[in-house]
Every structure is written in C-alpha cells, then in structure tokens.
Design an enzyme around this catalytic site. Sequence first.
Site, PDB file in Angstrom:
ATOM      1  N   ASP A 118     -26.405  -0.737  29.418  1.00 11.22           N
ATOM      2  CA  ASP A 118     -25.134  -1.575  29.862  1.00 11.22           C
ATOM      3  C   ASP A 118     -24.002  -1.098  28.977  1.00 11.22           C
ATOM      4  O   ASP A 118     -24.355   0.155  28.185  1.00 11.22           O
ATOM      5  CB  ASP A 118     -25.312  -3.081  29.370  1.00 11.22           C
ATOM      6  N   TYR A 331     -35.380  -5.212  32.929  1.00 15.67           N
ATOM      7  CA  TYR A 331     -34.319  -5.245  31.908  1.00 15.67           C
ATOM      8  C   TYR A 331     -33.574  -6.602  32.093  1.00 15.67           C
ATOM      9  O   TYR A 331     -33.061  -6.972  33.357  1.00 15.67           O
ATOM     10  CB  TYR A 331     -33.147  -4.347  31.871  1.00 15.67           C
TER      11      TYR A 331
END
Length: 621
Positions: A118, A331
């Site tokens: 991210d 995730y």
Amino acid sequence: MAPPCKVLMVAEKPSIALSIASVLSHGQMSTRRGVTEVHEFDIMFLGFHAHCRVTSVIGHVFSVDFPASYQDWTATDPLNLFQAPILKTESNPKAHIQRHLSQESRGCGYLVLWLDCDREGENICFEVIECTGFHVKEAKERVYRARFSSVTEKDILKAMDNLVEPNKDEALAVDARQEIDLKVGVAFTRFQTSYFQGKYGNLDSRVISYGPCQTPTLGFCVQRYLQITTFKQEKFWTVHPYIIKNGYDLQLEWERQMLFDLNVATMFQKLVMEDGLLEVIDISEKQESKGRPCGLNTVNLLKVASSALGFGPQVAMQLAERLYTQGFISYPRTESTAYPSSFDFKVTLNEQISNPLWGDHVQRLLVEGYQKPRMGTDAGDHPPITPMQSATEDMLAKDAWRLYQYVCQHFIASISPDCKFVRKKVQFKVGGECFHCVGQHVTLEGFTSIMPWLAVNEKRLPQFTIGEKIEVSNVELYEGNTEPPDYLTESELISLMEKNGIGTDASIPVHINNICERNYVQVQSGRKLVPTALGIALIRGYQYIDPDLCLPEIRSFIEHQITLVAKGQADHVRVVQHVLQQFKNKYSYFVKQVWHCWALDLRYFDQLNISCGPTGLLLSC
C-alpha cells in the site's frame, strides 16, 4: 568460480520475513539474532547463484517532526510552523533499525523490498533504500519491489517471479500527507491548548488537539448529537385491523401509515369498525432475491467487527494483521471488493473443505459449482480479504477466531447462490380504507445458509381469494411518538468517513481511536459514540468561526491532492505548499476570531445539563 552475489531482502515485520525466508529457502536456512532476525540461505536469483539475507523493519523506520528549535511552545509562534523545516528522525531510536539495515546491506549488490503493498509500505520502501545506501536513480536494476497479497508459498513465489520497481510517486504522497498533518495539526493544537490553559486555568494538562481527519470525524458525532438534542417529538396514530383466518391471527398495515391528528385517525377507526367486513381486492406474488455479498474489503470488515462482533476498529485491525502475518488470511488493508480474474476460487475452497463448521457447505459448492462473484470495485490495490489456510477454534485466540470465522463465511457466501424467496402481498378494503399484509417464503437459502443472520424471515399467510370477505375481529388505534435518530455507532461513522473521503482503510481506525482517547467522544453500549462536552464545545466553536475546519470537504480536498501526487499527476512540493497556505490563512482568521466565540460559561453548561469536569470549556457566541 566467482563467489555468489549477495541479496538483501527486507520485509515490514519479522514474522513476514520468516515466512518469505522459509518459502524461498525451502526451510534450508540459518537464522541469527540481530535487531530483527536475519535468515540466510543460497538461492537462484535472476538466473544466477546468490546468497540471500532476509530481515525486516518494524513498520516505519522514520517519523517526521520539527527541529529542536521549534519544539519550545513558548518560543515559537504556531503560525511559523506552516513554513518551518521538518526532519525525519528514527521512529524508535532504541530499536536501532537504521543501523541494522546499514550493516546488513554491506556487500550486497541487490535489494528486494517486501513491504506491505500500500502507499505506506511504498513509503517505507524508500526509507529502507535510504538506510541501506541503495539509490534507485543510480542503480535501478539493483533495487526491486515484491508485490504480494498473502504470505502463502504460491503468492511469495509469484512475487519473486514478477519483481517490479518501487513506486516513488506513492511514497511521495505519504510524505505529503505526513507534512501537512504534522504542520496543520501541531499549529492548531498548540494554539488551542495554550489559549484555553492561559485563559481558564490548568485544564488538567489536557492537550486540545486538532487534526484534518480527526476533527471532521468528531464533527460527524457532534452533528448527530445536535440532531438528537434539537429533535421535536410528535405524537402519531395509526389504524390496525386484526383478522383471524385458518388459525392465523393477522395484523394488517394501513396504506396511509400514520396520521398526526387524533380526531382524524379516530374517525377512520370508526369507519373501519362500523363496516366490519374486509374485502380482498388484490393478491400479488413476486419472485425476489437477496444478493450474495461482494468481496470483503477493509471498511466492511471494520463495520462488521464493530456492529456484530463488538470489536472497535483499532482492535479489529490488530486482530486482522495478526491473522495475516500468521498466514491465515490475505492482506487485510484493501479497498477492493472485486476479485481479480486470476483468483483461484477452487484452491481457496479446498483449504476449507475439512472445516467442521462449514466444510459441508464448501463440499456442495465444489460438487454443484460455485457462483461467479458479483461485480465489485477494483481499487487497483489488493484483492478482497480471503482465508488463505484452514484454522480451527483451538488454533486461535477467541477474538481472532471470531474474526477469522467471519472472513471465511463472507468468502464462501460471496460465491454461493443468491437467496431466493417469494413475496406475497394481499390487499384489503374496509370502510373505504385500504390495508395489506405481506408474507415471505424462502425457496432457496443460498448464501444465507452460511450467513444465517442475513436470512429472510419466513412469514406464512393463509389462502385468500379475490373478492373474499372476512370479518374484522378488532380495530386498534395505535398511538406512538416520532423518535430522534440514535447516536452514531462506530459502524455508521466508518460508513460516513468512507463516503466523505475521511482517512484511508489504514487510518480510519486510528482517527476513531484518537477522538475516543482524547475524551472527545465516549463509546457506550452498542458501540455508540456519544460526544463529551469538550468534543461538543470544540465542534461548535469551529462551526461559528470557520465551518470548513470541521467539515469533511476539507479532508476530501487534501486527499484528492495527495491522490494526484500518488498517480504522478501533481508535484508533491507544490501540493504541500498549496494546502499549507490554505490552512495558514484559516489559522490566522481562527486566531483573530477565537476570542469572540469561546468563553468560560459554566452556567450555560448547567442549563444544558452537560458536565465538562474541571475544564469548564464551552462555546458561548
């Protein structure tokens, strides 16, 4: 024979480093202790023999702050902070992560970054590059980025076969957000805290903080509080005839729903009672379906955790991250609800086939065929949150198991059939007024068999025929009161934050936790967020002086600018300067106006029956 080259691999957490090393080395590795553990082994890397070291950081290596000369509150005008220099210092100096990375990189010709995929992870990539001495511009071919969504063997090997470059634009977007939040938050916080303590005595050393995300989040809670306190209750009346047929005792619903005039409602009750005979005027049946869920993203996981499991968003994310690092789920920070076209549903289902709770359901899907998932949103980050390996209740702590169980149920439900049911509506007429009753019959449970709390309630009706007349057994005139909305729940607040662009999937739990820890709101039964007197006073003050400071649009504006940086469509320096100039102007106006709007007025608090403790803070304009 030339010695093998050396490769340094860096993960975001020690547990992730261990998983990566275990897969790549096939368990044939040596481990030595350091600041974080270092796993060593030999592999084939980019077609040649290499000696590999795998280690990790522990989150961000650096944090941003002001230089020492700006740390003295009394010596620095907060206005000057908007143009003050900033510096990056080691987040946890005692951990010595910077020195650790520098030492482990010595003699290494390649760097592979296994940070979370991210923007924050991308930012940490460049922190690691700085600590190790690798410079992307000088040696792009020597620095690689691994992109993965779980720590399964399949995902780790796939990431190794598809190494990419780290994304500088996404890292700069995080730099921009950090600088903006630091300067805006500290400037307003220092002024507010000093102003109130200076004018109204010691506020128990309480820091009266402001944040571009935190304050609009509080604003939602206070806005709901104001809707509740200004709500004016009204009485209403509705007419309910009752009938008895074939053993069914049915209450009918009035097409007018409710009236706010007792005399008129009483008149209609008398008309129905005087007629006393209902006529069936219409019968309709409609095949309906309740759609299976899309893939599970972070925001929806947080909402369910709060509303159904009783976990605050901060706790829910901690549990989810632990499940991820243990390899049980993918995730957990993702905005996507659409599965990628390459997603292997059969493999994921096979992992759950032996589970004693939902194994039978999984078996049916594999035999009869699972459904194509509903179209969701592909945010371009990670796939939806899914189970990666099977677990049982005795393998996990109680709360972690409950969260894991929901992830599994949601995934299985997302590829199960829709729930099918028949909705039957019977309409009646009596005394010139129309009434109805509704029945529901489930024909296919579908996904609700794995998510029973979403099941359609069965309601059977007796057989009716059009034109049939039935005697009214009783006519009730029900009296009720309109009700104000309730306090926001965490789940509702998360929805508002997502809708208005306040925070990210990673930061939403932090902002909610902040307003709780700073005593601006209190979490009460049902995980309802009730603002305190201090929280109410702060928001009302912003509303009078400059509503922009507590409205969600101001954060949406910032996030839009930061997204442009992340996409490479805007220069991060110019974005930071532009946003800071806007807030500097607002700060100057705020300082000029605050004296006129905020004052100590305990009597007004007493009138509102609000306790503010020893602070005695209140808006009085």
